[in-house]
Design a protein around this motif. Structure first.
Motif, PDB file in Angstrom:
ATOM      1  N   GLU A 215      31.914  -5.129   8.144  1.00  0.00           N
ATOM      2  CA  GLU A 215      31.774  -3.670   8.212  1.00  0.00           C
ATOM      3  C   GLU A 215      32.854  -2.984   7.385  1.00  0.00           C
ATOM      4  O   GLU A 215      32.588  -1.959   6.735  1.00  0.00           O
ATOM      5  N   ILE A 216      34.070  -3.516   7.413  1.00  0.00           N
ATOM      6  CA  ILE A 216      35.142  -2.948   6.593  1.00  0.00           C
ATOM      7  C   ILE A 216      34.791  -3.082   5.113  1.00  0.00           C
ATOM      8  O   ILE A 216      34.998  -2.147   4.320  1.00  0.00           O
TER       9      ILE A 216
ATOM     10  N   ASN B 179       0.806  -1.225   0.000  1.00  0.00           N
ATOM     11  CA  ASN B 179       0.000   0.000   0.000  1.00  0.00           C
ATOM     12  C   ASN B 179       0.839   1.275   0.000  1.00  0.00           C
ATOM     13  O   ASN B 179       0.342   2.353   0.337  1.00  0.00           O
ATOM     14  N   ILE B 180       2.134   1.169  -0.366  1.00  0.00           N
ATOM     15  CA  ILE B 180       3.018   2.334  -0.402  1.00  0.00           C
ATOM     16  C   ILE B 180       3.807   2.309  -1.709  1.00  0.00           C
ATOM     17  O   ILE B 180       4.375   1.282  -2.077  1.00  0.00           O
ATOM     18  N   ALA B 181       3.843   3.448  -2.391  1.00  0.00           N
ATOM     19  CA  ALA B 181       4.685   3.597  -3.589  1.00  0.00           C
ATOM     20  C   ALA B 181       5.173   5.031  -3.630  1.00  0.00           C
ATOM     21  O   ALA B 181       4.415   5.948  -3.949  1.00  0.00           O
ATOM     22  N   LEU B 182       6.429   5.224  -3.266  1.00  0.00           N
ATOM     23  CA  LEU B 182       7.001   6.569  -3.187  1.00  0.00           C
ATOM     24  C   LEU B 182       8.118   6.697  -4.207  1.00  0.00           C
ATOM     25  O   LEU B 182       8.974   5.815  -4.331  1.00  0.00           O
ATOM     26  N   LYS B 183       8.134   7.801  -4.927  1.00  0.00           N
ATOM     27  CA  LYS B 183       9.170   8.046  -5.933  1.00  0.00           C
ATOM     28  C   LYS B 183      10.056   9.211  -5.508  1.00  0.00           C
ATOM     29  O   LYS B 183       9.604  10.133  -4.823  1.00  0.00           O
ATOM     30  N   GLY B 184      11.314   9.149  -5.912  1.00  0.00           N
ATOM     31  CA  GLY B 184      12.228  10.270  -5.676  1.00  0.00           C
ATOM     32  C   GLY B 184      12.599  10.481  -4.219  1.00  0.00           C
ATOM     33  O   GLY B 184      12.860  11.607  -3.802  1.00  0.00           O
ATOM     34  N   VAL B 185      12.629   9.407  -3.435  1.00  0.00           N
ATOM     35  CA  VAL B 185      13.038   9.520  -2.019  1.00  0.00           C
ATOM     36  C   VAL B 185      14.546   9.762  -1.963  1.00  0.00           C
ATOM     37  O   VAL B 185      15.322   9.148  -2.702  1.00  0.00           O
ATOM     38  N   ARG B 186      14.973  10.667  -1.075  1.00  0.00           N
ATOM     39  CA  ARG B 186      16.404  10.979  -0.935  1.00  0.00           C
ATOM     40  C   ARG B 186      16.948  10.443   0.386  1.00  0.00           C
ATOM     41  O   ARG B 186      16.253  10.453   1.411  1.00  0.00           O
ATOM     42  N   PHE B 187      18.219  10.030   0.344  1.00  0.00           N
ATOM     43  CA  PHE B 187      18.912   9.593   1.556  1.00  0.00           C
ATOM     44  C   PHE B 187      20.394   9.870   1.361  1.00  0.00           C
ATOM     45  O   PHE B 187      20.996   9.433   0.382  1.00  0.00           O
ATOM     46  N   ALA B 188      20.984  10.606   2.287  1.00  0.00           N
ATOM     47  CA  ALA B 188      22.312  11.179   2.045  1.00  0.00           C
ATOM     48  C   ALA B 188      23.470  10.418   2.676  1.00  0.00           C
ATOM     49  O   ALA B 188      24.615  10.853   2.532  1.00  0.00           O
ATOM     50  N   LYS B 189      23.222   9.306   3.372  1.00  0.00           N
ATOM     51  CA  LYS B 189      24.338   8.558   3.957  1.00  0.00           C
ATOM     52  C   LYS B 189      24.874   7.544   2.944  1.00  0.00           C
ATOM     53  O   LYS B 189      24.130   6.688   2.479  1.00  0.00           O
ATOM     54  N   PRO B 190      26.160   7.627   2.600  1.00  0.00           N
ATOM     55  CA  PRO B 190      26.719   6.713   1.601  1.00  0.00           C
ATOM     56  C   PRO B 190      26.720   5.266   2.068  1.00  0.00           C
ATOM     57  O   PRO B 190      26.770   4.975   3.263  1.00  0.00           O
ATOM     58  N   GLY B 191      26.673   4.358   1.096  1.00  0.00           N
ATOM     59  CA  GLY B 191      26.773   2.934   1.384  1.00  0.00           C
ATOM     60  C   GLY B 191      25.430   2.235   1.285  1.00  0.00           C
ATOM     61  O   GLY B 191      24.447   2.684   1.891  1.00  0.00           O
ATOM     62  N   ARG B 192      25.401   1.132   0.537  1.00  0.00           N
ATOM     63  CA  ARG B 192      24.157   0.371   0.421  1.00  0.00           C
ATOM     64  C   ARG B 192      23.723  -0.178   1.778  1.00  0.00           C
ATOM     65  O   ARG B 192      22.533  -0.361   2.034  1.00  0.00           O
ATOM     66  N   HIS B 193      24.678  -0.453   2.662  1.00  0.00           N
ATOM     67  CA  HIS B 193      24.324  -0.932   4.007  1.00  0.00           C
ATOM     68  C   HIS B 193      23.543   0.137   4.765  1.00  0.00           C
ATOM     69  O   HIS B 193      22.593  -0.167   5.486  1.00  0.00           O
ATOM     70  N   ASN B 194      23.934   1.401   4.584  1.00  0.00           N
ATOM     71  CA  ASN B 194      23.192   2.480   5.241  1.00  0.00           C
ATOM     72  C   ASN B 194      21.828   2.696   4.589  1.00  0.00           C
ATOM     73  O   ASN B 194      20.857   3.069   5.262  1.00  0.00           O
ATOM     74  N   LEU B 195      21.749   2.459   3.288  1.00  0.00           N
ATOM     75  CA  LEU B 195      20.460   2.562   2.601  1.00  0.00           C
ATOM     76  C   LEU B 195      19.487   1.520   3.154  1.00  0.00           C
ATOM     77  O   LEU B 195      18.303   1.811   3.388  1.00  0.00           O
ATOM     78  N   LEU B 196      19.980   0.313   3.412  1.00  0.00           N
ATOM     79  CA  LEU B 196      19.148  -0.720   4.030  1.00  0.00           C
ATOM     80  C   LEU B 196      18.741  -0.325   5.450  1.00  0.00           C
ATOM     81  O   LEU B 196      17.597  -0.564   5.871  1.00  0.00           O
ATOM     82  N   ASN B 197      19.667   0.281   6.198  1.00  0.00           N
ATOM     83  CA  ASN B 197      19.336   0.750   7.548  1.00  0.00           C
ATOM     84  C   ASN B 197      18.217   1.782   7.498  1.00  0.00           C
ATOM     85  O   ASN B 197      17.291   1.764   8.327  1.00  0.00           O
ATOM     86  N   GLY B 198      18.300   2.683   6.539  1.00  0.00           N
ATOM     87  CA  GLY B 198      17.250   3.694   6.388  1.00  0.00           C
ATOM     88  C   GLY B 198      15.911   3.079   6.019  1.00  0.00           C
ATOM     89  O   GLY B 198      14.853   3.496   6.517  1.00  0.00           O
ATOM     90  N   LEU B 199      15.964   2.059   5.168  1.00  0.00           N
ATOM     91  CA  LEU B 199      14.727   1.408   4.730  1.00  0.00           C
ATOM     92  C   LEU B 199      14.012   0.723   5.886  1.00  0.00           C
ATOM     93  O   LEU B 199      12.795   0.869   6.057  1.00  0.00           O
ATOM     94  N   VAL B 200      14.749  -0.025   6.714  1.00  0.00           N
ATOM     95  CA  VAL B 200      14.062  -0.733   7.807  1.00  0.00           C
ATOM     96  C   VAL B 200      13.624   0.240   8.890  1.00  0.00           C
ATOM     97  O   VAL B 200      12.585   0.024   9.539  1.00  0.00           O
ATOM     98  N   ALA B 201      14.357   1.330   9.087  1.00  0.00           N
ATOM     99  CA  ALA B 201      13.892   2.352  10.029  1.00  0.00           C
ATOM    100  C   ALA B 201      12.567   2.945   9.550  1.00  0.00           C
ATOM    101  O   ALA B 201      11.639   3.162  10.344  1.00  0.00           O
TER     102      ALA B 201
END
Length: 453
Positions: free
Chosen positions: A331-332, A260-282
């Motif tokens: 993490e490295i 029930n959610i479809a969002l386009k053009g969301v921004r997230f400024a922390k580098p790293g795909r691992h941080n992108l996943l952290n943002g997604l689950v938050a």
């Protein structure tokens, strides 16, 4: 134990990042707080400024007299403190109420709607993002964090008591004291084998943690983990999923799709795909508090970060200096991948301080493989933390396993000279020990040197 019967709180190991958040909480509710730590740091200095009495010698005589009433004083200790610690023994032998940090955290949060972030990597960043999202959407929350948020410059936030955000720490099985309503598990890589013995025992502990979720509660798990729950991932079939990633001015821009959610053009400024996943689950967890998806998406775009989590200390076209808490091979690897994605074709110098003799021993080959990806590496001596040395395990032992053409073991006082001699395009410092106390000195010296050029 009823916390209402406690009139003052004494901490053994008050300077730890998790302990200090609890100390701030009790000070915030106007209870007298005091404690011991072995080292004076900027964090302990901040606690002293709030009116907390701290001493740095394990000496029963230095415990303030008002904290020696066993009927009204709660003793909180970190499992990193040895059982032979004289102050710990004093309180134990004299019948004080003594609780681990995790036990107290469980007592404080049990009557709130509790969000718990678990995983061998990503706990601190995810919990800080979650606290930021809930704060920005007006949710009345208390947050106990394992790092200093760059959004509110603290590891503690109190905006209300209806909701709580905590890190669910697997070390010493601490997270089994919590009873969350909503939990996530970001990763289950082998770690803390000095506690668990083997990877399966660690996995079993995470499974036990999922059973602590309150009836009717929700579990989010990263896609690929062997657990049942609502999944999240990138460019896959996860329940919460990120698609169509681009990079614009150093930030990710993407589409976010969920039930029930479809969002386009969301921004997230922390580098790293691992941080992108952290943002997604938050984001996914914050939905469970009833926060509007569109508001949460905007808040994702304003998240500044966490100190020592891919933190830019210098960021100019000519030179980049990044600092990170990475202290495990996984993490490295994540730091390296983020650098490759955001700063391709740079000559990179990594300065790494191994953390714990047991971790270095248990993952020596993995550390060597991860560190060998960098153009050049400076290794500091192993930071022992709670451990005593292990014969044959030191930074020279690790260095011999590495394949870099440029690699060296150095003393802390020699770091600056080595950095200047190598003149890298990008410098990254990594480690969970006291290397963090060197970062501002390095930054100031390098900034000054660049200004002279």
């Amino acid at each position: 134990m009823d916390l209402k019967s406690i009139h003052r709180v004494y901490f053994i190991g008050i300077g730890g990042i998790g302990m200090s958040a609890l100390a701030r909480y009790f000070r915030f509710i106007n209870l007298p707080v005091a404690g011991y730590d072995k080292t004076k740091t900027p964090l302990t200095s901040e606690l002293v400024e709030t009116g907390i009495s701290i001493h740095y010698e394990d000496n029963v005589q230095l415990i303030p007299a008002s904290f020696q009433n066993k009927k009204s004083t709660l003793i909180v200790y970190t499992p990193a403190v040895s059982a032979s610690h004289s102050e710990y023994q004093y309180f134990q032998n004299n019948g004080f109420v003594i609780k681990k940090r995790s036990e107290v955290l469980g007592l404080i949060t049990k009557d709130s709607f509790c969000f718990a972030v678990a995983g061998t990597h990503g706990k601190t960043t995810t919990s800080c993002i979650l606290a930021h999202l809930l704060k920005e959407t007006g949710t009345p929350l208390t947050a106990f964090l394992g790092g200093i948020s760059e959004d509110f410059y603290s590891n503690f936030l109190l905006e209300g008591t209806e909701y709580s955000v905590v890190e669910a720490d697997e070390f010493d099985r601490s997270f089994l004291r919590l009873t969350p309503n909503v939990a996530c598990i970001t990763s289950m890589d082998a770690d803390h084998l000095d506690i668990y013995g083997d990877a399966q025992a660690l996995t079993n502990s995470f499974i036990d943690f999922t059973k602590r979720i309150k009836p009717g509660g929700t579990l989010f798990v990263r896609q690929g983990l062997p657990l049942e729950g609502i999944t999240y991932g990138i460019e896959d079939d996860s329940d919460y999923c990120i698609h169509s990633i681009t990079i614009e001015q150093g930030a990710y821009v993407f589409d976010l799709v969920a039930p029930n959610i479809a969002l386009k053009g969301v921004r997230f400024a922390k580098p790293g795909r691992h941080n992108l996943l952290n943002g997604l689950v938050a984001f996914a967890m914050a939905i469970e508090a009833g926060s509007p998806p569109e508001h949460l998406a905007r808040a994702l775009g304003t998240f500044k970060g966490v100190q020592r989590r891919f933190s830019y200390k210098i960021h100019t076209p000519a030179f980049v200096f990044i600092d990170d808490y990475a202290h495990h091979p996984t993490e490295i690897d994540a730091v390296f991948d983020a650098i490759e994605e955001m700063h391709p074709n740079k000559k990179v110098l990594a300065v790494f301080q191994p953390h714990l003799f047991t971790r270095t021993r248990d993952f020596g080959n993995e550390f060597a493989k991860s560190l060998s990806k960098f153009d050049s590496v400076l290794l500091l001596e192993i930071y022992p933390a709670r451990e005593t040395p292990i014969s044959g395990i030191d930074s020279d032992w690790l260095l011999r396993k590495m394949t870099n053409s440029s690699k060296k073991v150095v003393k802390k006082e020699a770091i600056l000279a080595e950095i200047k001699a190598q003149n890298p395009d990008l410098l990254v410092t990594m480690g969970a020990g006291d290397i963090g106390l060197e970062i501002e000195k390095i930054k100031n010296e390098l900034t000054y040197a660049n200004e002279l050029e």
